[in-house]
Design a protein around this motif. Structure first.
Motif, PDB file in Angstrom:
ATOM      1  N   ALA A  85      48.930  36.959  36.899  1.00 51.94           N
ATOM      2  CA  ALA A  85      47.527  36.988  38.168  1.00 51.94           C
ATOM      3  C   ALA A  85      46.986  38.303  37.733  1.00 51.94           C
ATOM      4  CB  ALA A  85      48.256  37.531  39.680  1.00 51.94           C
ATOM      5  N   GLY A  86      47.321  39.125  37.399  1.00 52.30           N
ATOM      6  CA  GLY A  86      46.104  40.360  36.803  1.00 52.30           C
ATOM      7  C   GLY A  86      45.046  40.327  35.943  1.00 52.30           C
ATOM      8  N   PHE A 139      35.382  34.949  45.605  1.00 53.91           N
ATOM      9  CA  PHE A 139      36.442  35.121  45.610  1.00 53.91           C
ATOM     10  C   PHE A 139      38.009  34.874  46.713  1.00 53.91           C
ATOM     11  CE2 PHE A 139      34.456  39.966  44.446  1.00 53.91           C
ATOM     12  CZ  PHE A 139      34.292  39.253  42.966  1.00 53.91           C
ATOM     13  N   VAL A 187      43.067  37.723  37.362  1.00 55.28           N
ATOM     14  CA  VAL A 187      42.076  39.335  38.147  1.00 55.28           C
ATOM     15  C   VAL A 187      41.106  39.349  37.105  1.00 55.28           C
ATOM     16  CG1 VAL A 187      41.495  40.527  39.158  1.00 55.28           C
ATOM     17  CG2 VAL A 187      43.548  39.334  39.803  1.00 55.28           C
ATOM     18  N   SER A 203      35.991  47.744  38.854  1.00 55.48           N
ATOM     19  CA  SER A 203      36.663  47.462  37.651  1.00 55.48           C
ATOM     20  C   SER A 203      35.423  47.566  36.698  1.00 55.48           C
ATOM     21  CB  SER A 203      36.595  45.260  37.613  1.00 55.48           C
ATOM     22  OG  SER A 203      34.696  44.689  38.348  1.00 55.48           O
ATOM     23  N   THR A 207      39.034  31.348  46.773  1.00 56.67           N
ATOM     24  CA  THR A 207      40.102  31.148  45.928  1.00 56.67           C
ATOM     25  C   THR A 207      40.904  31.818  46.294  1.00 56.67           C
ATOM     26  OG1 THR A 207      37.757  30.947  43.780  1.00 56.67           O
ATOM     27  CG2 THR A 207      40.755  31.612  43.617  1.00 56.67           C
ATOM     28  N   ALA A 208      41.485  32.683  47.315  1.00 56.03           N
ATOM     29  CA  ALA A 208      42.226  33.816  47.495  1.00 56.03           C
ATOM     30  C   ALA A 208      43.056  32.437  49.177  1.00 56.03           C
ATOM     31  CB  ALA A 208      42.406  34.738  48.099  1.00 56.03           C
ATOM     32  N   GLY A 246      38.781  36.990  36.519  1.00 55.75           N
ATOM     33  CA  GLY A 246      37.493  36.861  36.687  1.00 55.75           C
ATOM     34  C   GLY A 246      36.551  37.086  37.522  1.00 55.75           C
ATOM     35  N   THR A 247      36.700  38.947  37.088  1.00 53.78           N
ATOM     36  CA  THR A 247      36.019  40.034  37.388  1.00 53.78           C
ATOM     37  C   THR A 247      34.973  39.550  35.854  1.00 53.78           C
ATOM     38  OG1 THR A 247      37.040  41.561  36.174  1.00 53.78           O
ATOM     39  CG2 THR A 247      37.444  41.825  38.549  1.00 53.78           C
ATOM     40  N   CYS A 278      34.302  43.347  40.767  1.00 54.76           N
ATOM     41  CA  CYS A 278      35.391  42.309  41.864  1.00 54.76           C
ATOM     42  C   CYS A 278      34.595  42.507  43.210  1.00 54.76           C
ATOM     43  CB  CYS A 278      36.309  43.995  41.357  1.00 54.76           C
ATOM     44  SG  CYS A 278      35.554  45.870  41.766  1.00 54.76           S
ATOM     45  N   THR A 279      35.488  42.975  43.469  1.00 57.10           N
ATOM     46  CA  THR A 279      35.633  42.797  45.179  1.00 57.10           C
ATOM     47  C   THR A 279      34.935  44.239  46.040  1.00 57.10           C
ATOM     48  OG1 THR A 279      38.138  43.315  45.608  1.00 57.10           O
ATOM     49  CG2 THR A 279      36.888  41.545  45.623  1.00 57.10           C
TER      50      THR A 279
END
Length: 153
Positions: A97-98, A134, A101, A34, A137-138, A104-105, A111-112
């Motif tokens: 959703a994108g 993360f 994300v 990200s 939340t998932a 969130g980043t 990011c992850t």
């Protein structure tokens, strides 16, 4: 699960680890996707656009080369020869959703890949908190969608 499924995951994980290590050792940079994309799209050129573009092209070209070599995109739908296909919740839900994300980043400052792969490897407390966030939340999202709303497979 067939043996090649876990082997593919193992090989993929090793390659991700090697790529992250290579980027850190050679350029001193974190392989946070990200951040790489965000800086490439929003920042003024600072002379480091070439490695960012090369990294992103590598992310895209890997699966394409695997497909050209006959590996396919994987059996993601549980049927031989199946490919990813249309999103289960529809295109609008996927876009939402994108967007979430992306937000969130921004809130998590990464990011992850940056926190989960590189940050955890460096034992960063901030990355440990971010990665746990993360994951929780998932887990909660899957529970809500599958069990409370009833929209999941």
């Amino acid at each position: 699960m067939e043996w090649h499924s876990w082997l593919s995951g193992l090989v993929g994980g090793v390659l991700i680890g090697l790529a992250a290590t290579w980027l850190m050792v050679t350029l001193g940079r974190i392989a946070g996707v990200s951040g790489i994309i965000g800086t490439l799209l929003t920042a003024r050129p600072r002379g480091d656009s070439a490695w960012r573009l090369t990294f992103l092209l590598g992310l895209i070209s890997g699966p394409l080369l695997l497909t050209l070599a006959g590996g396919g995109f994987g059996n993601v739908l549980g049927r031989p020869g199946a490919v990813i296909g249309e999103p289960a919740g529809g295109v609008m839900l996927m876009l939402l959703a994108g967007l979430l994300v992306g937000v969130g980043t921004g809130l998590g400052s990464g990011c992850t890949s940056g926190h989960g792969v590189c940050g955890l490897a460096r034992l960063s407390p901030r990355s440990m908190v971010a990665t746990l966030t993360f994951l929780m939340t998932a887990i909660m999202t899957v529970f809500v969608v599958r069990h409370l709303i009833g929209g999941g497979a």
